[in-house]
Design a protein around this motif. Sequence first.
Motif, PDB file in Angstrom:
ATOM      1  N   ASP A 173       0.815  -1.216   0.000  1.00 59.78           N
ATOM      2  CA  ASP A 173       0.000   0.000   0.000  1.00 59.78           C
ATOM      3  C   ASP A 173       0.853   1.274   0.000  1.00 59.78           C
ATOM      4  OD1 ASP A 173      -2.455  -1.215  -0.145  1.00 59.78           O
ATOM      5  OD2 ASP A 173      -2.906  -1.052   1.990  1.00 59.78           O
ATOM      6  N   ARG A 175       3.010   3.474  -1.834  1.00 61.99           N
ATOM      7  CA  ARG A 175       3.346   3.707  -3.243  1.00 61.99           C
ATOM      8  C   ARG A 175       4.364   4.841  -3.341  1.00 61.99           C
ATOM      9  NH1 ARG A 175      -2.176   3.910  -6.527  1.00 61.99           N
ATOM     10  NH2 ARG A 175      -0.706   3.684  -8.246  1.00 61.99           N
ATOM     11  N   ASP A 182      -2.026   3.759  -0.861  1.00 65.62           N
ATOM     12  CA  ASP A 182      -3.082   2.972  -1.477  1.00 65.62           C
ATOM     13  C   ASP A 182      -3.808   2.195  -0.374  1.00 65.62           C
ATOM     14  OD1 ASP A 182      -4.634   1.943  -3.476  1.00 65.62           O
ATOM     15  OD2 ASP A 182      -3.182   0.433  -4.100  1.00 65.62           O
ATOM     16  N   TYR A 183      -5.008   1.732  -0.664  1.00 62.20           N
ATOM     17  CA  TYR A 183      -5.765   0.937   0.303  1.00 62.20           C
ATOM     18  C   TYR A 183      -6.223  -0.384  -0.310  1.00 62.20           C
ATOM     19  CZ  TYR A 183      -5.680   5.195   3.025  1.00 62.20           C
ATOM     20  OH  TYR A 183      -5.247   6.299   3.721  1.00 62.20           O
ATOM     21  N   THR A 184      -5.546  -0.782  -1.380  1.00 61.41           N
ATOM     22  CA  THR A 184      -5.907  -2.040  -2.039  1.00 61.41           C
ATOM     23  C   THR A 184      -5.749  -3.224  -1.094  1.00 61.41           C
ATOM     24  OG1 THR A 184      -5.222  -1.150  -4.180  1.00 61.41           O
ATOM     25  CG2 THR A 184      -5.392  -3.550  -4.006  1.00 61.41           C
TER      26      THR A 184
END
Length: 203
Positions: A173, A175, A182-184
């Motif tokens: 997360d 980047r 990110d919160y993927t």
Amino acid sequence: PSAFWVGGFYYGHYWPSYTVGDEYAPLTQVFISCDQAYNGAYSERSAYSAGLNRAINTIRNTRASSSRYDTIVRIHDYVCENSVYNYDALSENLDMSVYGHAFTSAPLFTGRGTFVCEGYSKALKELCDAFDIPCACVAGGAYSSDGNYLGPHMWNYVKMDDGGWYAIDSTWDDRDDIGAIDYTYFLVGKYSCPDDDIMNPNF
């Protein structure tokens, strides 16, 4: 162990070869020997403690509420905001006297340098522990979206209020290339199991 990393260890025991009747003789001694890969770790204890306390106060003062969810969001963001991935530490001919710290949470709290996924994971756990949030480090393998094995990897599981354990990967997360979070891989999926299982080092 959450802060400082040991490069290798071995263990053994002394066990007399004779038996007494039908019983083996009692175990007489167990020994463990380890090689400290992170040079300078002991001298950084005070700096580590001070840095950890600063991080805890920052998270406490900037979270939206004291809920577990908001606290974990802020912990995740703090790790990503203050971390840089150490690509040099991935070398196959790794000099642990130089890169040993990269496998610990210490760089986040001491400013000593950068770290790899193991450091991200241990740092996130250290902060979750400080807020009494159940958290486990999970070691496994990383795979690309097309199924190719990328190498060993470490991430976390945290326990939410619904009793489920959810995955967090603060490494992926973070980047760095675009300066964004990110919160993927934040609170992904749900795994239901007894706490004793997920906190087991072999989980």
